[in-house]
Motif scaffolding. Structure first.
Motif, PDB file in Angstrom:
ATOM      1  N   ALA A  83       0.830  -1.206   0.000  1.00 22.67           N
ATOM      2  CA  ALA A  83       0.000   0.000   0.000  1.00 22.67           C
ATOM      3  C   ALA A  83       0.867   1.259   0.000  1.00 22.67           C
ATOM      4  N   ILE A  84       1.905   1.266   0.806  1.00 17.67           N
ATOM      5  CA  ILE A  84       2.780   2.442   0.876  1.00 17.67           C
ATOM      6  C   ILE A  84       3.552   2.617  -0.428  1.00 17.67           C
ATOM      7  N   GLU A  85       4.123   1.540  -0.941  1.00 12.60           N
ATOM      8  CA  GLU A  85       4.890   1.636  -2.190  1.00 12.60           C
ATOM      9  C   GLU A  85       4.018   2.078  -3.358  1.00 12.60           C
ATOM     10  N   SER A  86       2.753   1.707  -3.348  1.00 10.96           N
ATOM     11  CA  SER A  86       1.829   2.133  -4.391  1.00 10.96           C
ATOM     12  C   SER A  86       1.501   3.624  -4.258  1.00 10.96           C
ATOM     13  N   GLN A 135      -0.032   9.598   1.332  1.00 12.66           N
ATOM     14  CA  GLN A 135       0.594  10.711   0.619  1.00 12.66           C
ATOM     15  C   GLN A 135       0.649  11.965   1.487  1.00 12.66           C
ATOM     16  N   ALA A 136      -0.410  12.218   2.244  1.00 14.67           N
ATOM     17  CA  ALA A 136      -0.421  13.366   3.155  1.00 14.67           C
ATOM     18  C   ALA A 136       0.642  13.195   4.240  1.00 14.67           C
ATOM     19  N   ALA A 137       0.787  11.986   4.747  1.00 16.77           N
ATOM     20  CA  ALA A 137       1.822  11.724   5.757  1.00 16.77           C
ATOM     21  C   ALA A 137       3.202  11.945   5.160  1.00 16.77           C
ATOM     22  N   ALA A 138       3.395  11.508   3.925  1.00 16.04           N
ATOM     23  CA  ALA A 138       4.693  11.693   3.266  1.00 16.04           C
ATOM     24  C   ALA A 138       4.993  13.166   3.065  1.00 16.04           C
ATOM     25  N   SER A 139       3.991  13.946   2.706  1.00 13.05           N
ATOM     26  CA  SER A 139       4.233  15.367   2.454  1.00 13.05           C
ATOM     27  C   SER A 139       4.511  16.127   3.754  1.00 13.05           C
ATOM     28  N   SER A 140       4.096  15.576   4.889  1.00 15.90           N
ATOM     29  CA  SER A 140       4.341  16.241   6.178  1.00 15.90           C
ATOM     30  C   SER A 140       5.656  15.796   6.815  1.00 15.90           C
ATOM     31  N   ALA A 141       6.325  14.825   6.201  1.00 18.31           N
ATOM     32  CA  ALA A 141       7.522  14.234   6.787  1.00 18.31           C
ATOM     33  C   ALA A 141       8.790  14.926   6.298  1.00 18.31           C
ATOM     34  N   SER A 142       9.862  14.626   6.982  1.00 25.67           N
ATOM     35  CA  SER A 142      11.177  15.063   6.525  1.00 25.67           C
ATOM     36  C   SER A 142      11.533  14.253   5.290  1.00 25.67           C
TER      37      SER A 142
END
Length: 128
Positions: free
Chosen positions: A23-26, A118-125
């Motif tokens: 799910a994450i890789e997709s 995707q939202a979590a990724a955009s909020s991450a370092s």
């Protein structure tokens, strides 16, 4: 090279880790994934600035017995986290403790899961 975001799969069994990885890789093709099944790996993931993808009921060896405890600990340390649970009350508790909106195992293939990852990724370092 694209930006790389780290996700830590915290307290998940093997089959669930595989489903979450897919799910994450997709959703986030350039994600770096790390399994976290003990306190040392958790400390390393937090230090690296990974987004913690925390199981509601932990599988592994942790000082904490419940995923919500890890989310509270992560929030206090300024680390982004989200809960994996199908239970709405657990998701509400996690968000009240400072987690990002979480995901359920039953909804891994649904668009809302990709959007939240995707939202979590955009909020991450990120690393380039």
């Amino acid at each position: 090279m694209p930006d790389v975001v780290s996700f830590a799969l915290v307290g998940h069994c093997g089959p669930d880790s595989g489903s979450l990885r897919r799910a994450i890789e997709s959703a986030v093709p350039h994600a770096e994934l790390m399994p976290v099944n003990d306190d040392r790996a958790l400390a390393d993931a937090m230090e690296a600035g990974a987004v913690l993808i925390v199981n509601r009921v932990l599988d592994g060896r942790f000082a904490f017995a419940h995923g919500l405890s890890i989310i509270k600990h992560a929030t206090d340390a300024g680390v982004r986290s989200m809960l994996v649970s199908n239970f709405a009350d657990a998701q509400q508790q996690a968000e009240a403790a400072g987690a990002l909106p979480g995901i359920g195992k039953a909804s891994l293939g649904q668009p809302v899961t990709a959007e939240r990852l995707q939202a979590a990724a955009s909020s991450a370092s990120v690393r380039t």
